[in-house]
Design a protein around this motif. Structure first.
Motif, PDB file in Angstrom:
ATOM      1  N   ASN A   1      32.352  29.938  49.696  1.00  0.00           N
ATOM      2  CA  ASN A   1      33.015  30.042  51.003  1.00  0.00           C
ATOM      3  C   ASN A   1      33.032  31.521  51.389  1.00  0.00           C
ATOM      4  OD1 ASN A   1      35.263  31.309  49.708  1.00  0.00           O
ATOM      5  ND2 ASN A   1      36.045  29.280  49.153  1.00  0.00           N
ATOM      6  N   ARG A   2      33.564  31.820  52.536  1.00  0.00           N
ATOM      7  CA  ARG A   2      33.447  33.182  53.041  1.00  0.00           C
ATOM      8  C   ARG A   2      34.160  34.209  52.132  1.00  0.00           C
ATOM      9  NH1 ARG A   2      34.527  33.703  59.304  1.00  0.00           N
ATOM     10  NH2 ARG A   2      32.862  32.173  59.276  1.00  0.00           N
ATOM     11  N   ILE A   3      35.346  33.851  51.686  1.00  0.00           N
ATOM     12  CA  ILE A   3      36.120  34.798  50.854  1.00  0.00           C
ATOM     13  C   ILE A   3      35.408  35.026  49.509  1.00  0.00           C
ATOM     14  CG2 ILE A   3      38.305  35.139  49.625  1.00  0.00           C
ATOM     15  CD1 ILE A   3      39.617  33.532  51.903  1.00  0.00           C
ATOM     16  N   ASN A   4      34.982  33.909  48.888  1.00  0.00           N
ATOM     17  CA  ASN A   4      34.309  34.049  47.590  1.00  0.00           C
ATOM     18  C   ASN A   4      32.989  34.820  47.711  1.00  0.00           C
ATOM     19  OD1 ASN A   4      36.357  32.753  46.367  1.00  0.00           O
ATOM     20  ND2 ASN A   4      35.251  30.860  45.904  1.00  0.00           N
ATOM     21  N   SER A   5      32.278  34.588  48.799  1.00  0.00           N
ATOM     22  CA  SER A   5      31.016  35.316  48.992  1.00  0.00           C
ATOM     23  C   SER A   5      31.278  36.813  49.095  1.00  0.00           C
ATOM     24  CB  SER A   5      30.319  34.835  50.262  1.00  0.00           C
ATOM     25  OG  SER A   5      29.953  33.492  50.116  1.00  0.00           O
ATOM     26  N   PHE A   6      32.368  37.149  49.785  1.00  0.00           N
ATOM     27  CA  PHE A   6      32.725  38.567  49.922  1.00  0.00           C
ATOM     28  C   PHE A   6      32.997  39.178  48.538  1.00  0.00           C
ATOM     29  CE2 PHE A   6      36.215  41.674  50.106  1.00  0.00           C
ATOM     30  CZ  PHE A   6      35.590  42.672  50.823  1.00  0.00           C
ATOM     31  N   PHE A   7      33.816  38.472  47.738  1.00  0.00           N
ATOM     32  CA  PHE A   7      34.159  39.035  46.429  1.00  0.00           C
ATOM     33  C   PHE A   7      32.966  39.032  45.468  1.00  0.00           C
ATOM     34  CE2 PHE A   7      38.541  38.401  47.844  1.00  0.00           C
ATOM     35  CZ  PHE A   7      39.030  39.672  47.548  1.00  0.00           C
ATOM     36  N   ARG A   8      32.092  38.020  45.593  1.00  0.00           N
ATOM     37  CA  ARG A   8      30.877  38.043  44.763  1.00  0.00           C
ATOM     38  C   ARG A   8      30.079  39.320  45.061  1.00  0.00           C
ATOM     39  NH1 ARG A   8      28.221  32.091  45.662  1.00  0.00           N
ATOM     40  NH2 ARG A   8      29.908  30.826  44.804  1.00  0.00           N
ATOM     41  N   SER A   9      29.991  39.651  46.351  1.00  0.00           N
ATOM     42  CA  SER A   9      29.249  40.867  46.733  1.00  0.00           C
ATOM     43  C   SER A   9      29.929  42.112  46.180  1.00  0.00           C
ATOM     44  CB  SER A   9      29.150  40.991  48.250  1.00  0.00           C
ATOM     45  OG  SER A   9      28.574  39.840  48.782  1.00  0.00           O
TER      46      SER A   9
END
Lengths: 444, 319
Positions: B126-134
């Motif tokens: 999801n958007r939040i997880n994608s941000f933190f993965r980056s």
């Protein structure tokens, strides 16, 4: 498939046979360029490659520029990081890569370049006769001179904050007992001041207080390092001054004379601390005067008013000198006669017609006879020059191969408590013995 | 809702048309004999690169490890085990092996525990997880030297880490890189920090390959969250676990740049991993002893890597 395996086997066998008996670096053939190194070399090439230390001052770089401009030679300057200068030069050198001019140490570190095979013998160049006795102990091997040393030797001694010393009625130290006494006084009267700044994080500065300074006495009285080279004594012999130096270093540490972050601090911070008076003394080399000047905005008068220079050793004032890497040049044998001749012409220029400009730019004292000392030398630099003239000895580690690359690490071990002076002395002897044997030093 | 787990069946037996399709495909490719004749040109680049950049240098290095090869002379002579004996006498060999193993062990454990935890938290896309993965992947892109310099500033006695601790505990000026074990643990931690983002992605991919149906079935059977993770997901993560553990451990055995940028092997020789010791020998012009240390690194990688992979692969089968 069998064919592929056979082919690969043949390739490997050929590769093995080609490399089995030769050293890919030093084994390179002499170019046989036949250039005479007696001061009569001519500029014959339009381009030269120079390997230099990235930390060189503009005064050094200007020598290349002036030579290039005057003789129409394009100088390709290859700047090599100062942090790993020796290993990078070794890596390139071992693979057979060669510059036309190499800036490198005049200590035993250059012996690892296999000079007889790879460097032009410059013993008959005119600058050698104008250099006093410096080539008796530096830049030479087995009676042949390979280096051209142009910069004033660096002294490995102490800078101190004069204002703090005046405030607390202290005198510049002449012995390690004096250093202990200053430390005790400052700890009582000025507990917020670190009596001595040590920079274990930079590693190399530790060997100055932890050995080079202390050993000045032994070098003066018995030429200790020469005795080690001749197998007459060892680092860990009973009553060894080297072990005593390490024990004295540990004592100063145990007395609490060092800054709290002595094991991790960097030398750049030490210059700031002594300039600002948060530390009273620091053991560094004299080539760093410009860094003190930077602390005072380039105002050398302020530097001179605040910073003093002392050269204590075990039991008397003896400064420890070592040739500077900056301004020490070699001419590698490249096999290209035109370039070797031009490189020698550069050496002739740097030690001849261009030398006075260089001295004036560096504002240091000339090491070659015939040059006029520069005008407007700052007081601190004068103090260094006076110390060199007054009482100086070659830094004991200069030609003790194997040890000189490990010594500072032993001292950071003592700082962190993971090493004892006795163990460090034993390891030092082992490191030296093995290196001396591997290098085939005379008698080893 | 109930679920039935379908038994594994022979797909070709269940669907005769697929068998016929495969036969047509074989006919298109030519005979099995033809297959044997034409595969090897495609393997040449990989084989050549492996030979050129791994096997030949490795074989050559074996010989140099037993020679007196220095920059001081143009003669390379056989000297048996003298290089190794010299390294032992100087207290370099065993100490640097010990330091390397401890470093690799710490780096491997931190990376895998942290990355597995992060993968569980960031598994869903999801958007939040994608941000933190980056964000967590950023250190992977950073130069190891830069990472070392940044962390040596953070870990300095007057650095931000101690300042933050000081906010809670008062004046705090511990020299993380100034004490032997703390320095070793710190540099291993920096290594783990640098590469955790990559390992996290491997675990996320592994977690996403596990069918949701298994977890749903476990929920129905009354398994709690921990049991679902530990008894189902973690076991089925075995291939990703094997890859991550092996890559992080073997990778850490070759540590150099982070250590060089932070402690240069110090204080003393507390963080002198094998490659730092090798670098030091090389810088002094002692190429033979440097080759000996290089051979030790290779032997360690093989001696520890092969059993580790065998053990973890067996575990995969059991899982």
């Amino acid at each position: 498939m069998k064919t592929i395996v056979k082919a690969a086997g043949v390739v490997t066998a050929v590769a093995l046979s080609l490399t089995a008996c030769s050293n890919p670096g030093p084994g390179r053939n002499d170019g046989g360029a036949g250039v005479t190194a007696d001061g009569t070399a001519k500029v014959k090439a339009k381009e030269l490659t120079v390997w230099t230390n990235a930390a060189d001052t503009p005064a050094i770089r200007d020598v290349y520029k002036r030579f290039g401009d005057k003789f129409g030679v394009k100088m390709n300057i290859v700047s090599i990081s100062a942090d790993a200068y020796e290993s990078q030069v070794q890596t390139k050198w071992a693979s057979g890569d060669r510059p036309d001019i190499l800036e490198y140490h005049a200590t035993s570190l250059f012996w690892a370049l296999n000079p007889a095979k790879n460097l032009v013998d410059m013993s008959r160049m005119p600058y050698v006769a104008k250099s006093g006795k410096i080539y008796d102990v530096a830049g030479s091997l087995e009676g042949k001179v390979y280096a051209a040393i142009t910069d004033t030797p660096a002294l490995m001694d102490m800078f101190y904050n004069k204002k703090l010393f005046e405030k607390y009625g202290l005198q510049a130290p002449k012995t390690y007992a004096d250093i202990e006494s200053i430390c005790t006084t400052l700890k009582k009267k000025a507990p917020s001041v670190a009596p001595i700044w040590e920079s274990g994080g930079s590693v190399w500065p530790t060997q100055i207080l932890g050995g080079l300074m202390y050993m000045g006495s032994a070098q003066k009285s018995e030429d200790w390092a020469d005795q080690v080279l001749k197998k007459k004594t060892t680092f860990d012999a009973p009553g060894s001054p080297y072990t005593a130096a390490l024990e004295e270093y540990k004592k100063l540490h145990d007395m609490g004379c060092f800054n709290k972050d002595a094991t991790t601090a960097k030398f750049e911070d030490s210059v700031k601390a002594v300039s600002e008076g948060t530390a009273a003394m620091v053991a560094l080399h004299s080539g760093l005067i410009s860094m003190f000047n930077d602390q005072f905005g380039g105002d050398t008068a302020k530097t001179d008013a605040t910073i003093g220079f002392a050269y204590p050793s075990a039991d008397g004032a003896v400064s420890a000198w070592a040739p500077n890497l900056s301004g020490t040049w070699y001419v590698p044998k490249t096999g290209d006669g035109a370039k070797e001749s031009t490189a020698l012409a550069f050496i002739q220029y740097a030690t001849g017609a261009g030398y006075q400009d260089y001295v004036n730019a560096t504002k240091t004292f000339p090491v070659l006879d015939g040059a006029t000392p520069p005008t407007g030398v700052q007081g601190l630099a004068q103090q260094v020059a006076d110390a060199y003239k007054d009482s100086s000895q070659l830094a004991f580690n200069s030609n003790l191969i194997g040890y000189n690359s490990q010594g500072a690490a032993y001292l950071t071990g003592i700082l962190s408590g993971s090493e004892t002076p006795a163990d460090a002395a034993k390891k030092s002897q082992k490191a030296f013995e093995q290196a001396a044997t591997a290098a085939g030093l005379p008698g080893w | 809702m109930t679920m039935k787990i379908q038994p594994m069946v022979d797909n070709e037996a269940a669907d005769p048309s697929r068998k016929a399709g495969r036969q047509r495909l074989r006919a298109d490719r030519g005979s099995p004999r033809g297959l044997h004749r034409h595969w090897w040109p495609f393997a040449i680049p990989a084989v050549a690169l492996t030979w050129l950049f791994f096997l030949i240098p490795f074989v050559l290095n074996i010989r140099f490890a037993f020679t007196q090869w220095t920059g001081f002379s143009d003669v390379i002579s056989w000297n048996g085990l003298k290089n190794f004996r010299g390294l032992i006498d100087q207290g370099i060999l065993w100490k640097s092996i010990e330091v390397t193993l401890v470093y690799a062990g710490i780096a491997m454990v931190i990376q895998n525990v942290f990355s597995l935890g992060m993968a569980v938290l960031l598994q869903r896309t999801n958007r939040i997880n994608s941000f933190f993965r980056s964000v967590f992947f950023l250190p992977v892109l950073l130069s190891p030297l830069a990472a070392g310099y940044i962390w040596s500033a953070i870990l300095s006695p007057t650095g931000p880490l101690n300042n933050a601790i000081g906010l809670v505990f008062g004046n705090f000026d511990y020299a993380w890189l100034g004490h032997p074990f703390a320095a070793l643990a710190s540099v291993a931690f920096i290594d783990a920090w640098k590469w955790s983002g990559l390992v996290t992605l491997v675990y996320i991919a592994g977690l996403n390959a596990i069918p949701d149906s298994l977890s749903e079935a476990a929920v129905i059977d009354g398994a709690n969250a921990w049991q679902r993770f530990w008894r189902i997901k973690f076991r089925l993560l075995a291939p990703a676990f094997t890859f991550s553990v092996v890559v992080t451990f073997i990778g850490a055995l070759g540590a150099f740049d982070i250590v060089q940028a932070t402690t240069q092997g110090g204080p003393g020789n507390a963080t002198t991993v094998l490659n730092i010791a090798m670098f030091s020998q090389y810088a002094g012009g002692f190429f033979g002893t440097a080759s000996s240390l290089s051979l030790v690194v290779t032997i360690l990688v093989i001696a520890l890597g092969v059993p580790l992979i065998a053990f973890l692969r067996r575990r995969e089968v059991e899982a």
